[in-house]
Design a protein around this motif. Structure first.
Motif, PDB file in Angstrom:
ATOM      1  N   GLU A  82      26.661 -53.289   0.002  1.00  0.00           N
ATOM      2  CA  GLU A  82      27.488 -52.169   0.688  1.00  0.00           C
ATOM      3  C   GLU A  82      28.125 -52.605   1.928  1.00  0.00           C
ATOM      4  N   LEU A  83      27.638 -53.551   2.746  1.00  0.00           N
ATOM      5  CA  LEU A  83      28.228 -53.789   3.997  1.00  0.00           C
ATOM      6  C   LEU A  83      29.384 -54.695   3.674  1.00  0.00           C
ATOM      7  N   ILE A  84      29.146 -55.786   2.738  1.00  0.00           N
ATOM      8  CA  ILE A  84      30.326 -56.700   2.409  1.00  0.00           C
ATOM      9  C   ILE A  84      31.352 -55.978   1.610  1.00  0.00           C
ATOM     10  N   GLN A  85      31.307 -54.802   0.809  1.00  0.00           N
ATOM     11  CA  GLN A  85      32.144 -54.374   0.126  1.00  0.00           C
ATOM     12  C   GLN A  85      32.863 -53.678   1.263  1.00  0.00           C
ATOM     13  N   ARG A  86      32.357 -52.942   2.122  1.00  0.00           N
ATOM     14  CA  ARG A  86      33.102 -52.293   3.402  1.00  0.00           C
ATOM     15  C   ARG A  86      33.639 -53.065   4.037  1.00  0.00           C
ATOM     16  N   PHE A  87      33.107 -54.201   4.534  1.00  0.00           N
ATOM     17  CA  PHE A  87      34.176 -55.359   5.132  1.00  0.00           C
ATOM     18  C   PHE A  87      35.392 -55.514   4.357  1.00  0.00           C
ATOM     19  N   PHE A  88      35.326 -55.999   3.043  1.00  0.00           N
ATOM     20  CA  PHE A  88      36.488 -56.564   2.381  1.00  0.00           C
ATOM     21  C   PHE A  88      37.446 -55.322   1.686  1.00  0.00           C
ATOM     22  N   ASP A  89      36.688 -54.108   1.693  1.00  0.00           N
ATOM     23  CA  ASP A  89      37.603 -52.802   1.702  1.00  0.00           C
ATOM     24  C   ASP A  89      38.660 -52.903   3.024  1.00  0.00           C
TER      25      ASP A  89
END
Length: 260
Positions: A82-89
């Motif tokens: 989730e953290l990584i997805q939020r960053f790239f989003d």
């Protein structure tokens, strides 16, 4: 222009090490100790290799239009994916100039490996001009491009022997420098369940990076003295209005903070 200053905190990926090295039956602490021992034996350093670093916090300063925001992505309960997805989003949404300290050497390679592990798509980040022509000569992957500015690399003139620690550079310009803990203590804090303390430490590190960025913008003429002062006052006022104690402490220790 949108600017996103970011920093990550990591711990050893003990599950990955179990999969690779057959550490079944060992506790997390024992696996981590084995990982560090193996690295010392092979390289003389106990620094765990990038692909075996697990991300537990990503913090950021976003400067966009009149907006200034300092926060950690997700919640203390958020998983790594989730953290990584939020960053790239966020990269896809704002298409910001990314700013880091040693991001090319550590943060981004770790994000790459962990995004690969979790199957996370980040098309805007990886674009080198195939979809957006403006990215052809200025994209996130180019070491000498400005779309990602690794301040440690740039200020050292891309010479590894000239690289300096963030803590020392931040302190020299009147920023607080390290607060709360340092990278070597993150694993112990994680084992103790102190995720919020890790997130707060990451937020103060990214604030130090942001203050170095503002001084760098002054150095290269993108901010004049008046503009630099205005940006510092904007951050000062944000910190004054923030309710968290670590932001108040950061403000109190910021010796070059502009006064009214």
């Amino acid at each position: 222009m949108n600017v996103l200053v970011f920093d990550i905190e990591t711990v050893p990926d003990v599950e990955g090490a179990r999969r690779l090295n057959g550490f079944e039956g060992l506790s997390d602490a024992q696996v981590a100790a084995a990982m560090h021992f193996e690295r010392r034996q092979n390289s003389g350093s106990d620094f765990v290799r990038h692909h075996l670093q697990r991300i537990v916090a990503i913090s950021a300063v976003l400067r966009s239009g009149s907006q200034l925001k300092v926060w950690s992505l997700g919640t203390p309960a958020s998983g790594e994916a989730e953290l990584i997805q939020r960053f790239f989003d966020g990269v896809g949404k704002y298409v910001p100039t990314l700013v880091s300290w040693n991001g090319s050497g550590f943060d981004l390679p770790v994000l790459h490996y962990r995004a690969l592990l979790h199957g996370i798509a980040a098309p805007r980040y990886w674009d080198t001009g195939e979809d957006e022509p403006a990215f052809r000569y200025n994209h996130y992957l180019g070491r000498f491009h400005w779309r990602h500015t690794d301040l440690m690399d740039v200020l050292a003139a891309y010479q590894p022997r000239a690289a300096a620690p963030l803590d020392e550079i931040a302190t020299l310009i009147g920023a607080p420098g390290k607060m709360g803990m340092h990278g070597g203590k993150v694993w112990g804090a994680f084992q103790a369940g102190e995720i919020e303390a890790i997130r707060q430490y990451c937020e103060t590190d990214v604030l130090n990076t942001y203050l170095v960025w503002l001084r760098f913008e002054l150095l290269r003429g993108h901010l004049g003295a008046e503009g630099y002062g205005a940006e510092c006052r904007l951050l000062r006022d944000w910190l004054r209005n923030a309710e968290a104690a670590h932001f108040a402490e950061f403000l109190a220790r910021w010796s070059s903070c502009p006064q009214d």
